[in-house]
Design a protein around this motif. Structure first.
Motif, PDB file in Angstrom:
ATOM      1  N   THR A 152       0.839  -1.197   0.000  1.00 19.56           N
ATOM      2  CA  THR A 152       0.000   0.000   0.000  1.00 19.56           C
ATOM      3  C   THR A 152       0.874   1.247   0.000  1.00 19.56           C
ATOM      4  N   GLY A 153       0.464   2.247  -0.780  1.00 19.42           N
ATOM      5  CA  GLY A 153       1.230   3.478  -0.871  1.00 19.42           C
ATOM      6  C   GLY A 153       1.337   4.183   0.469  1.00 19.42           C
ATOM      7  N   ALA A 154       2.390   4.980   0.624  1.00 18.53           N
ATOM      8  CA  ALA A 154       2.651   5.652   1.894  1.00 18.53           C
ATOM      9  C   ALA A 154       1.751   6.869   2.091  1.00 18.53           C
ATOM     10  N   ASP A 155       1.460   7.579   1.033  1.00 16.28           N
ATOM     11  CA  ASP A 155       0.688   8.820   1.137  1.00 16.28           C
ATOM     12  C   ASP A 155      -0.653   8.664   0.426  1.00 16.28           C
ATOM     13  N   LEU A 156      -1.594   8.068   1.110  1.00 13.12           N
ATOM     14  CA  LEU A 156      -2.915   7.853   0.532  1.00 13.12           C
ATOM     15  C   LEU A 156      -3.748   9.136   0.594  1.00 13.12           C
ATOM     16  N   ASP A 157      -4.562   9.320  -0.412  1.00  9.00           N
ATOM     17  CA  ASP A 157      -5.475  10.457  -0.454  1.00  9.00           C
ATOM     18  C   ASP A 157      -6.798  10.005   0.163  1.00  9.00           C
ATOM     19  N   TYR A 158      -6.910  10.137   1.491  1.00 12.49           N
ATOM     20  CA  TYR A 158      -8.082   9.617   2.186  1.00 12.49           C
ATOM     21  C   TYR A 158      -9.384  10.282   1.749  1.00 12.49           C
ATOM     22  N   PRO A 159      -9.438  11.603   1.554  1.00 12.12           N
ATOM     23  CA  PRO A 159     -10.703  12.193   1.069  1.00 12.12           C
ATOM     24  C   PRO A 159     -11.144  11.629  -0.279  1.00 12.12           C
ATOM     25  N   ALA A 160     -10.185  11.361  -1.181  1.00  8.88           N
ATOM     26  CA  ALA A 160     -10.534  10.793  -2.484  1.00  8.88           C
ATOM     27  C   ALA A 160     -11.023   9.358  -2.337  1.00  8.88           C
ATOM     28  N   ILE A 161     -10.384   8.584  -1.454  1.00 12.56           N
ATOM     29  CA  ILE A 161     -10.836   7.210  -1.196  1.00 12.56           C
ATOM     30  C   ILE A 161     -12.249   7.221  -0.635  1.00 12.56           C
ATOM     31  N   GLN A 162     -12.484   8.106   0.310  1.00 13.62           N
ATOM     32  CA  GLN A 162     -13.814   8.207   0.912  1.00 13.62           C
ATOM     33  C   GLN A 162     -14.869   8.592  -0.123  1.00 13.62           C
ATOM     34  N   ARG A 163     -14.529   9.524  -0.987  1.00 19.72           N
ATOM     35  CA  ARG A 163     -15.474   9.982  -2.018  1.00 19.72           C
ATOM     36  C   ARG A 163     -15.828   8.853  -2.975  1.00 19.72           C
ATOM     37  N   ASP A 164     -14.835   8.115  -3.436  1.00 21.36           N
ATOM     38  CA  ASP A 164     -15.096   7.025  -4.380  1.00 21.36           C
ATOM     39  C   ASP A 164     -15.808   5.857  -3.703  1.00 21.36           C
ATOM     40  N   PHE A 165     -15.492   5.606  -2.444  1.00 22.71           N
ATOM     41  CA  PHE A 165     -16.178   4.549  -1.704  1.00 22.71           C
ATOM     42  C   PHE A 165     -17.659   4.879  -1.555  1.00 22.71           C
ATOM     43  N   ARG A 166     -17.968   6.107  -1.223  1.00 22.77           N
ATOM     44  CA  ARG A 166     -19.371   6.506  -1.069  1.00 22.77           C
ATOM     45  C   ARG A 166     -20.107   6.435  -2.398  1.00 22.77           C
ATOM     46  N   LEU A 167     -19.432   6.805  -3.460  1.00 24.44           N
ATOM     47  CA  LEU A 167     -20.054   6.713  -4.782  1.00 24.44           C
ATOM     48  C   LEU A 167     -20.355   5.263  -5.124  1.00 24.44           C
ATOM     49  N   LEU A 168     -19.428   4.361  -4.824  1.00 23.30           N
ATOM     50  CA  LEU A 168     -19.657   2.940  -5.091  1.00 23.30           C
ATOM     51  C   LEU A 168     -20.839   2.429  -4.284  1.00 23.30           C
ATOM     52  N   ASP A 169     -20.945   2.846  -3.029  1.00 26.74           N
ATOM     53  CA  ASP A 169     -22.067   2.417  -2.199  1.00 26.74           C
ATOM     54  C   ASP A 169     -23.393   2.889  -2.794  1.00 26.74           C
ATOM     55  N   LYS A 473      -7.025   1.902  -7.991  1.00 20.57           N
ATOM     56  CA  LYS A 473      -7.014   3.338  -8.292  1.00 20.57           C
ATOM     57  C   LYS A 473      -6.288   4.130  -7.213  1.00 20.57           C
ATOM     58  N   HIS A 474      -6.449   3.715  -5.959  1.00 20.96           N
ATOM     59  CA  HIS A 474      -5.900   4.498  -4.846  1.00 20.96           C
ATOM     60  C   HIS A 474      -4.667   3.851  -4.217  1.00 20.96           C
ATOM     61  N   ARG A 475      -4.049   2.901  -4.918  1.00 23.39           N
ATOM     62  CA  ARG A 475      -2.789   2.296  -4.475  1.00 23.39           C
ATOM     63  C   ARG A 475      -2.909   1.614  -3.115  1.00 23.39           C
ATOM     64  N   MET A 476      -4.070   1.011  -2.859  1.00 27.14           N
ATOM     65  CA  MET A 476      -4.253   0.210  -1.650  1.00 27.14           C
ATOM     66  C   MET A 476      -4.120  -1.264  -2.014  1.00 27.14           C
ATOM     67  N   GLU A 477      -3.314  -1.985  -1.282  1.00 28.45           N
ATOM     68  CA  GLU A 477      -3.124  -3.407  -1.576  1.00 28.45           C
ATOM     69  C   GLU A 477      -4.397  -4.182  -1.261  1.00 28.45           C
ATOM     70  N   PHE A 478      -4.855  -4.927  -2.250  1.00 30.57           N
ATOM     71  CA  PHE A 478      -5.982  -5.839  -2.058  1.00 30.57           C
ATOM     72  C   PHE A 478      -5.371  -7.218  -1.822  1.00 30.57           C
ATOM     73  N   LYS A 479      -5.312  -7.629  -0.580  1.00 33.57           N
ATOM     74  CA  LYS A 479      -4.601  -8.860  -0.240  1.00 33.57           C
ATOM     75  C   LYS A 479      -5.553 -10.051  -0.314  1.00 33.57           C
ATOM     76  N   GLU A 480      -5.180 -11.050  -1.094  1.00 36.34           N
ATOM     77  CA  GLU A 480      -5.977 -12.275  -1.200  1.00 36.34           C
ATOM     78  C   GLU A 480      -5.061 -13.464  -1.432  1.00 36.34           C
ATOM     79  N   PHE A 481      -5.436 -14.587  -0.842  1.00 38.67           N
ATOM     80  CA  PHE A 481      -4.701 -15.836  -0.975  1.00 38.67           C
ATOM     81  C   PHE A 481      -5.698 -16.968  -1.143  1.00 38.67           C
ATOM     82  N   SER A 482      -5.211 -18.081  -1.656  1.00 33.99           N
ATOM     83  CA  SER A 482      -6.013 -19.295  -1.580  1.00 33.99           C
ATOM     84  C   SER A 482      -6.100 -19.711  -0.116  1.00 33.99           C
TER      85      SER A 482
END
Length: 525
Positions: A152-169, A473-482
């Protein structure tokens, strides 16, 4: 294993103003009285919280919840951990729309006015000493603790993440994905009936042999596992959206058929969703003396959930030093601990709104289960059945812990980190073939579930690619494993924490020797 690629969702369209309005009713209802409410700055908010008020920011409104906190269906801690926070996303994700439409405006006492310093701030109380909610664990507190690796990136844009998350909801609601697919539960119900009749039929009518009671035990364990998934859905009101009906049905499922308190689970689980993977606040990772998922537990931290110090004593140091080797063995006894926690909650908890009904249903469980056990003709066969049914239930506890044990327990920025970023940081998905979806019961889509807790689990697969796009889009690691790789990854991390116990013991011994030498010098002088 090739990744599953569900068909795209053409029905997801950009949110129109009307769709956006529907998703945020509190703001619309509050507009009529918002201008009449007094303004509240961050400084005023902190001052009033320091004076004992439970103030939570929801959609720009400052809600005073002192009179409601002990009546909250999800338990008081779910509110207390949000005091001084902007809890807009938490409230929307965890509650049906009528809560925003009616309850939020009713408790509003002020409108929050953010100055330049408070812009983008999610928590205004991280530097305050609140007895009921500890500050979120963070490397910024000056301590040095190992964390699982992340891209995950060091400098996340939290307001942008929040905005896109709310739009998805908003888009998911407009697409009808919050509507339960009842036909899917027809297959679930058929599975429950098949497992129950198999277990009971084998005990009552099967041949007297070890294989009979072994098969009955496995059937019972699978039944309890599958019923737990259903109770989980009901606890989140995913079935009908009617809190009272879903809760009553959940009690029939969990208490009457499984012997466990759904009320205890709901109080515990809602707290977990609010403060996921926080060392001091999340009960789902507080398992001393047996497990420690962070070296922060070596500090004998205070649990705000259990209201006691989690002592990292000699027993804890012993168990944690071998936790990666003892993990599966300890999980075989986890269900017995759930019986204890259920009864402890029902008998001693200050908050147990369905206490009488749950005590009755759990009493009935032990009545019919004891009657069933009475038909097993010998003690060895009885012990075999009980041991297998409870030990095989370990798979459920492994599935639950897999999603969080090897994930981050420290927020890079507890003041500004938004709800969506926190849930992605602390949660892991499990990759599995579509044919095994029933076996994981929705827990394989844990990131999606934590982002949208009330979304029916049969729709989570459709949402996963959209969440992956959000993370990408926001450089957050989506962690998944079998499932297998996830177990390996979790055991490696638990082994990493276990390996540090030896160093901790050496430092503690050195410190004790230094203190003893100082005392001796003082006495001799």
């Amino acid at each position: 294993m090739p990744p599953r690629t569900p068909s795209p969702l053409p029905f997801l369209v950009p949110a129109t103003p009307a769709a956006g309005a529907k998703a945020m009713p509190a703001a619309l209802l509050a507009d009529k009285r918002r201008s009449r409410l007094p303004a509240c700055t961050a400084a005023e908010l902190r001052r009033r919280i320091g004076g004992g008020e439970y103030l939570v920011i929801i959609d720009g409104l400052v809600c005073k919840l002192n009179a409601f906190v002990n009546k909250h269906p999800g338990g008081p801690l779910a509110i207390m951990h949000m005091v001084g926070h902007d809890a807009t996303d938490e409230v929307r994700s965890m509650h049906p729309p009528d809560v925003l439409e009616t309850a939020v405006p009713r408790w509003a006492v002020a409108r929050f006015v953010a100055d330049a310093k408070a812009e983008g701030v999610m928590s205004h109380v991280e530097d305050m000493d609140l007895a009921y909610s500890a500050a979120r664990s963070s490397p910024a507190d000056g301590s040095s603790h190992a964390q699982p690796p992340t891209t995950t990136g060091a400098d996340l844009d939290y307001p942008a993440i929040q905005r896109d998350f709310r739009l998805l909801d908003v888009q998911l609601r407009a697409a009808g994905l919050y509507q339960c697919n009842y036909s899917a539960y027809a297959f679930e119900a058929a599975r429950y009936v098949a497992l129950f009749t198999t277990a009971v039929g084998l005990i009552l009518y099967g041949p007297v042999s070890a294989w009979t009671y072994l098969a009955a035990g496995i059937s019972t364990a699978l039944l309890w596992q599958q019923l737990s998934f259903f109770a989980h859905d009901l606890g989140h009101n995913e079935l009908t959206g009617n809190r009272d009906f879903d809760m009553a049905l959940g009690i029939c499922v969990a208490d009457l058929l499984g012997g466990l308190s759904v009320g205890w689970w709901k109080k515990n689980h809602n707290t977990h969703h609010i403060v996921t993977n926080d060392v001091d606040n999340d009960p789902d990772i507080q398992h001393l003396p047996f497990f420690a998922v962070s070296t922060r537990f070596f500090e004998s931290r205070y649990s705000t959930y259990y209201r006691r110090v989690m002592e990292f004593d000699a027993a804890a140091r012993l168990f944690v030093s071998v936790q990666d080797k003892m993990y599966y063995l300890i999980m075989c006894f986890a269900r017995y601990n759930l019986y204890f926690l259920s009864w402890n909650y029902l008998l001693f908890s200050d908050f147990a709104p369905f206490r009488a009904l749950e005590v009755c249903c759990i009493g009935l469980f032990f009545t019919w289960f004891s009657w069933l056990l009475s038909h097993i003709p010998s003690w060895p066969y009885l012990a075999l059945y009980v041991l297998v049914s409870h030990s095989a239930s370990a798979v459920l506890h492994i599935q639950i812990t897999l999603s969080h044990f090897a994930m981050s327990t420290e927020s890079p920025d507890p003041v500004h980190e938004c709800f969506a970023a926190r849930q992605v940081r602390t949660t892991m998905d499990v990759i599995c073939p579509r044919a095994l979806d029933w076996f994981h019961g929705g827990l394989q889509f844990q990131i999606e579930h934590h982002l949208f807790p009330r979304l029916p689990r049969h729709n989570l697969l459709l949402v996963q690619p959209l969440v992956k796009d959000l993370c990408r889009k926001h450089r957050m690691e989506f962690k998944e494993f079998s499932f297998v790789d996830g177990n390996i990854y979790t055991l490696r991390w638990m082994g990493e924490v276990a390996s540090r116990v030896k160093l901790f013991n050496a430092r503690t011994e050195h410190k004790d020797q230094a203190v003893a030498a100082l005392r001796k010098a003082i006495v001799e002088s």
